[in-house]
Motif scaffolding. Sequence first.
Motif, PDB file in Angstrom:
ATOM      1  N   ARG A  79     -20.484 -16.283  32.623  1.00  0.00           N
ATOM      2  CA  ARG A  79     -20.367 -15.132  33.526  1.00  0.00           C
ATOM      3  C   ARG A  79     -19.079 -15.173  34.338  1.00  0.00           C
ATOM      4  NH1 ARG A  79     -22.109 -15.054  38.630  1.00  0.00           N
ATOM      5  NH2 ARG A  79     -23.467 -16.864  38.244  1.00  0.00           N
ATOM      6  N   LYS A  80     -18.628 -16.376  34.692  1.00  0.00           N
ATOM      7  CA  LYS A  80     -17.443 -16.518  35.546  1.00  0.00           C
ATOM      8  C   LYS A  80     -16.133 -16.628  34.769  1.00  0.00           C
ATOM      9  CE  LYS A  80     -20.123 -18.703  39.237  1.00  0.00           C
ATOM     10  NZ  LYS A  80     -20.339 -19.910  40.043  1.00  0.00           N
ATOM     11  N   MET A  81     -16.220 -16.654  33.450  1.00  0.00           N
ATOM     12  CA  MET A  81     -15.007 -16.744  32.647  1.00  0.00           C
ATOM     13  C   MET A  81     -14.150 -15.489  32.814  1.00  0.00           C
ATOM     14  SD  MET A  81     -14.695 -19.614  31.106  1.00  0.00           S
ATOM     15  CE  MET A  81     -15.468 -20.985  30.245  1.00  0.00           C
ATOM     16  N   SER A  82     -12.816 -15.672  32.853  1.00  0.00           N
ATOM     17  CA  SER A  82     -11.906 -14.532  33.063  1.00  0.00           C
ATOM     18  C   SER A  82     -11.433 -13.908  31.759  1.00  0.00           C
ATOM     19  CB  SER A  82     -10.680 -14.974  33.874  1.00  0.00           C
ATOM     20  OG  SER A  82     -10.012 -16.045  33.221  1.00  0.00           O
ATOM     21  N   SER A  83     -11.545 -14.633  30.657  1.00  0.00           N
ATOM     22  CA  SER A  83     -11.089 -14.129  29.363  1.00  0.00           C
ATOM     23  C   SER A  83     -12.203 -13.373  28.648  1.00  0.00           C
ATOM     24  CB  SER A  83     -10.618 -15.292  28.483  1.00  0.00           C
ATOM     25  OG  SER A  83     -10.265 -14.854  27.198  1.00  0.00           O
ATOM     26  N   ASP A  84     -11.832 -12.466  27.729  1.00  0.00           N
ATOM     27  CA  ASP A  84     -12.811 -11.676  26.976  1.00  0.00           C
ATOM     28  C   ASP A  84     -13.386 -12.447  25.797  1.00  0.00           C
ATOM     29  OD1 ASP A  84     -12.481  -9.515  28.642  1.00  0.00           O
ATOM     30  OD2 ASP A  84     -10.927  -8.573  27.401  1.00  0.00           O
ATOM     31  N   VAL A  85     -12.783 -13.579  25.456  1.00  0.00           N
ATOM     32  CA  VAL A  85     -13.253 -14.390  24.333  1.00  0.00           C
ATOM     33  C   VAL A  85     -13.539 -15.803  24.829  1.00  0.00           C
ATOM     34  CG1 VAL A  85     -12.702 -15.345  22.067  1.00  0.00           C
ATOM     35  CG2 VAL A  85     -11.949 -13.037  22.653  1.00  0.00           C
ATOM     36  N   VAL A  86     -14.682 -16.358  24.419  1.00  0.00           N
ATOM     37  CA  VAL A  86     -15.098 -17.698  24.835  1.00  0.00           C
ATOM     38  C   VAL A  86     -15.184 -18.591  23.603  1.00  0.00           C
ATOM     39  CG1 VAL A  86     -16.823 -19.051  26.084  1.00  0.00           C
ATOM     40  CG2 VAL A  86     -16.447 -16.654  26.696  1.00  0.00           C
ATOM     41  N   SER A  87     -14.655 -19.789  23.717  1.00  0.00           N
ATOM     42  CA  SER A  87     -14.682 -20.738  22.599  1.00  0.00           C
ATOM     43  C   SER A  87     -15.652 -21.876  22.894  1.00  0.00           C
ATOM     44  CB  SER A  87     -13.279 -21.301  22.338  1.00  0.00           C
ATOM     45  OG  SER A  87     -12.828 -22.052  23.459  1.00  0.00           O
TER      46      SER A  87
END
Length: 371
Positions: A79-87
């Motif tokens: 939820r707190k990630m700033s990028s649109d893609v998560v690895s």
Amino acid sequence: MKFTIEKSVISKAISHATGVVEKRNTIPILANVALSANGSSLSMRATNLDIEVSLTVPAEVAVGGEITAPAQLLSDIVRKMSSDVVSFELSSDKSTLSVGAGRSKFKLQCLPTSDFPDMSAGKFTHSFQIAAADLKMLISRTQFAISTEETRYYLNGIFMHTVEDMGRDVLRAVATDGHRLARAQIAAPSGASGMPGIIIPRKTVGAFEKLLDAGVASIDVSENKIRLQSGDVVLLSKLIDGTFPDYTRVIPTKNNLIAIADSDKIRAATDRVSTISSERGRAVKMTFDENNLHLEVNNPDSGSADDDVEIDFPTDQPSIEIGFNAKYVNDILVNIQSKRARISLSDPGSPTLIQDEDGPDVLYVLMPMRV
């Protein structure tokens, strides 16, 4: 295991999974969500041993594999990630899962999927499809009346069954806590007729409501389990093992004092006068008389309040004075969908019947109080 996935996709998927994960667990693995990456998809599974949620979403998988990771922690991180893609990448010893997006990177402690419980679905006797809007209606119009008294565990859910009503088969939902009863029904979907009467637990009901999306949902039923599929999400739940009481005995059929009233106006007036009532009793006295409803509350500790609402109550009917719990009145009236409610009364000691003026498919029974 190594894959990338869109943040919006993984966020929505995790929210479904964490909905059934208990915040406090004595069994560590139950705080985790099982992840399985294969081909071009990611499968997720979460359970609290009574409910299991599973779903599959698209992902770009470089290396397949499976692991379990802390559900709530994973949800907060994504939820707190700033990028649109998560690895995501699993360590070679399968002890930690790296989660990254942009310059952010986290490492989570993991547990093997071999320890993760798997709820056996078993054999289902009845399967049918139902419009999500219809199932939402059955739930939303009845769930407020589910009992929270654990000793009467058979009332801790919604009783769903099929029955013949006025020459047609209907799928009916009923909930009661002994003080009020809620009943809603729709025409029985194809395949539902003859299904066993089941009691869907309160937590499962809440999970259903959050899960249901637009379109059509699929339901499979046995005597001890129910499975709901809405979109890509599948929810499997145990049912309450008990016998729901014969609720038809408490639905009055001979209440001949009829009041037709604006449900919003009565609800607002009840809310106003109950401001002064005691928190324990919340009792409000209602007097139906000559096209007028008089509401009155007397609290020796704080004072008194009264209000009046114009209603249709023919003058040839005898007036009646009856007491109700203000919260129960408002819980019912907020679920009246038509502009006006039909209130059928008998005497101060008998249950009152409240319905939509427009039709009989939804009804409520309210027990009186002494005031």
